[in-house]
Motif scaffolding. Structure first.
Motif, PDB file in Angstrom:
ATOM      1  N   HIS A   1      -4.510  -1.565 -14.567  1.00 37.88           N
ATOM      2  CA  HIS A   1      -3.117  -0.800 -14.324  1.00 37.88           C
ATOM      3  C   HIS A   1      -1.916  -1.258 -14.619  1.00 37.88           C
ATOM      4  O   HIS A   1      -1.771  -1.565 -15.880  1.00 37.88           O
ATOM      5  CB  HIS A   1      -2.808  -1.244 -12.660  1.00 37.88           C
ATOM      6  CG  HIS A   1      -2.032  -2.624 -12.974  1.00 37.88           C
ATOM      7  ND1 HIS A   1      -3.751  -4.380 -12.413  1.00 37.88           N
ATOM      8  CD2 HIS A   1      -1.562  -3.739 -12.507  1.00 37.88           C
ATOM      9  CE1 HIS A   1      -3.062  -4.947 -12.669  1.00 37.88           C
ATOM     10  NE2 HIS A   1      -2.173  -4.845 -12.644  1.00 37.88           N
TER      11      HIS A   1
ATOM     12  N   ALA B   1       2.020  -2.112 -13.931  1.00 33.81           N
ATOM     13  CA  ALA B   1       3.479  -2.202 -12.649  1.00 33.81           C
ATOM     14  C   ALA B   1       4.305  -2.290 -13.010  1.00 33.81           C
ATOM     15  O   ALA B   1       5.188  -2.691 -13.980  1.00 33.81           O
ATOM     16  CB  ALA B   1       2.423  -4.409 -12.780  1.00 33.81           C
TER      17      ALA B   1
ATOM     18  N   PHE C   1       1.432  -7.198  -3.346  1.00 39.94           N
ATOM     19  CA  PHE C   1       1.227  -6.314  -4.090  1.00 39.94           C
ATOM     20  C   PHE C   1       0.711  -5.025  -3.075  1.00 39.94           C
ATOM     21  O   PHE C   1       0.727  -5.477  -2.506  1.00 39.94           O
ATOM     22  CB  PHE C   1       0.009  -6.892  -5.375  1.00 39.94           C
ATOM     23  CG  PHE C   1      -1.662  -7.185  -4.457  1.00 39.94           C
ATOM     24  CD1 PHE C   1      -2.363  -5.970  -4.072  1.00 39.94           C
ATOM     25  CD2 PHE C   1      -2.027  -8.343  -3.735  1.00 39.94           C
ATOM     26  CE1 PHE C   1      -3.301  -6.343  -2.831  1.00 39.94           C
ATOM     27  CE2 PHE C   1      -2.876  -8.220  -3.013  1.00 39.94           C
ATOM     28  CZ  PHE C   1      -4.023  -7.178  -2.781  1.00 39.94           C
TER      29      PHE C   1
ATOM     30  N   TYR D   1      -1.576  -1.350  -4.601  1.00 37.74           N
ATOM     31  CA  TYR D   1      -2.259  -0.962  -5.831  1.00 37.74           C
ATOM     32  C   TYR D   1      -2.095   0.777  -5.096  1.00 37.74           C
ATOM     33  O   TYR D   1      -2.394   1.346  -4.359  1.00 37.74           O
ATOM     34  CB  TYR D   1      -3.624  -1.271  -6.170  1.00 37.74           C
ATOM     35  CG  TYR D   1      -3.377  -2.671  -7.032  1.00 37.74           C
ATOM     36  CD1 TYR D   1      -2.911  -2.818  -7.813  1.00 37.74           C
ATOM     37  CD2 TYR D   1      -3.338  -3.657  -6.396  1.00 37.74           C
ATOM     38  CE1 TYR D   1      -3.513  -4.131  -8.733  1.00 37.74           C
ATOM     39  CE2 TYR D   1      -3.803  -4.413  -6.620  1.00 37.74           C
ATOM     40  CZ  TYR D   1      -3.333  -5.240  -8.412  1.00 37.74           C
ATOM     41  OH  TYR D   1      -3.631  -6.065  -8.726  1.00 37.74           O
TER      42      TYR D   1
ATOM     43  N   GLU E   1       0.822  -0.446 -10.099  1.00 36.59           N
ATOM     44  CA  GLU E   1       0.527  -1.547  -8.941  1.00 36.59           C
ATOM     45  C   GLU E   1       2.178  -1.997  -9.165  1.00 36.59           C
ATOM     46  O   GLU E   1       2.579  -1.618  -9.598  1.00 36.59           O
ATOM     47  CB  GLU E   1       0.129  -3.410  -9.989  1.00 36.59           C
ATOM     48  CG  GLU E   1       0.382  -4.282  -8.662  1.00 36.59           C
ATOM     49  CD  GLU E   1      -0.223  -5.605  -9.003  1.00 36.59           C
ATOM     50  OE1 GLU E   1      -0.926  -6.849  -8.667  1.00 36.59           O
ATOM     51  OE2 GLU E   1      -0.383  -5.845 -10.269  1.00 36.59           O
TER      52      GLU E   1
ATOM     53  N   TYR F   1       5.027  -4.525  -7.573  1.00 40.76           N
ATOM     54  CA  TYR F   1       4.136  -5.892  -7.558  1.00 40.76           C
ATOM     55  C   TYR F   1       5.888  -6.687  -7.196  1.00 40.76           C
ATOM     56  O   TYR F   1       6.922  -6.250  -8.333  1.00 40.76           O
ATOM     57  CB  TYR F   1       4.160  -6.290  -9.006  1.00 40.76           C
ATOM     58  CG  TYR F   1       3.976  -8.132  -9.512  1.00 40.76           C
ATOM     59  CD1 TYR F   1       2.774  -8.096  -8.931  1.00 40.76           C
ATOM     60  CD2 TYR F   1       4.510  -8.691 -10.051  1.00 40.76           C
ATOM     61  CE1 TYR F   1       1.932  -9.123  -9.928  1.00 40.76           C
ATOM     62  CE2 TYR F   1       4.459 -10.079 -10.315  1.00 40.76           C
ATOM     63  CZ  TYR F   1       2.792  -9.556 -10.666  1.00 40.76           C
ATOM     64  OH  TYR F   1       2.651 -10.912 -11.433  1.00 40.76           O
TER      65      TYR F   1
END
Length: 326
Positions: A211, A213, A252, A254, A264, A266
């Motif tokens: 991923h 972020a 978080f 996703y 993500e 975050y």
């Protein structure tokens, strides 16, 4: 295997992660996801490509979306401190027998492409076009209000070897997951910029991009995004969360873009500026490792990732598995 001691004097100075390019199969649909839904800002676009930045970023782009017949992740970009560091970086990779290709990149100064020992495509540059600040242009804030790109997480077939190589580049470990039975690393979080991580590694078939972020202002922004996605046709793109990680302490979420690239969202992790800060160890079977509240991740989180262009993934050496949601 033990976590390597911090390398405080690497052969060249990486400042931070910078950007990633995604090959996407429907540029208009991807634009609707990244711009209209997440709230990233368009800095340049044409019929085949869109450049995006987040609200606090002065560099021209952190995401590049490029139309393609097949979806994939392309080079992970890193900024080095100076042109001299760029030349030293090129010499370092050549000295390890890794490819160095100088390329032309719009909006960037001299740039070279290379790969890490497992084949993860990387690019390095020292200067990117600077844009006027927009962090106080509040009329532009929308979606989840993304402030900046925060980190990459990659599947690695050998996390110990990945950590050892990036330690040579000066990436310092902040937290790690160890398999009790073998003593091997199952995952590790490493940084350059003083957060919890710029580059993380998760055990799995790789290299693949797990991923990318983005840092957002508060957990409430994540709740707002969930409400928006669930009422504008994106509910099936919500994969995991919201929640709070045990590792990093971050709040978080996703989500998956239209081509399955995982993003993500975050916030709320901590700083790790001190160069002698001891890394935090987690056991693979600790239920609070993934989520502080104890909820395990779905199977897709351990298996799905974006293929890197021109790279063939390898099966992981470590077969251990954490707790997986039924």
């Amino acid at each position: 295997m033990p976590v390597p001691a911090p390398n405080l004097y690497p052969p060249f100075n990486i400042v931070r992660l910078s950007h990633v390019e995604f090959a996407v199969t429907d540029l208009a649909r991807s634009r609707a996801f990244y711009v209209d839904t997440l709230g990233l800002q368009v800095t340049d676009e044409d019929a085949d490509c869109i450049y995006l930045r987040a609200m606090e970023e002065r560099g021209h782009h952190c995401i590049v979306l490029r139309q393609s017949d097949e979806a994939s992740a392309r080079d992970l970009g890193f900024k080095v401190f100076s042109e001299e560091d760029l030349d030293r970086a090129a010499q370092f990779f050549k000295g390890r027998g890794l490819p160095v290709e100088w390329v032309e990149r719009p909006f960037q100064s001299r740039t070279f492409r290379t790969r890490d020992p497992f084949g993860t495509p990387l690019e390095f540059y020292a200067r990117m076009d600077r844009l006027p600040p927009i962090h106080q242009k509040y009329a532009l804030y929308r979606g989840v209000k993304p402030l900046r790109i925060d980190h990459f997480n990659c599947f690695s077939p050998d996390v110990d070897a990945s950590v050892a190589f990036y330690n040579e580049l000066g990436f310092r470990v902040t937290e790690y997951t160890e398999d009790e039975e073998t003593g091997r690393l199952w995952a590790a979080w490493t940084h350059r910029k003083g957060g919890v991580h710029d580059m993380a590694f998760t055990n799995g078939r790789g290299p693949r991009l797990h991923h990318t972020a983005f840092w957002v202002p508060t957990p409430l922004n994540i709740i707002d995004l969930l409400d928006l996605m669930s009422t504008t046709g994106w509910v099936s793109n919500i994969e995991r969360g919201p929640g709070r990680h045990g590792i990093s302490n971050a709040f978080f979420l996703y989500i998956l873009d239209p081509d399955g690239h995982r993003i993500e969202i975050y916030c709320s992790d901590y700083q790790t500026v001190d160069p002698d800060l001891e890394p935090i160890r987690w056991d693979l079977k600790d239920p609070q490792r993934q989520t502080l509240w104890g909820a395990p991740a779905p199977r897709s989180w351990f298996e799905h990732g974006s293929l890197f262009s021109g790279t063939t993934p390898q099966e992981p050496l470590l077969k251990a598995q954490p707790i997986i949601a039924p």
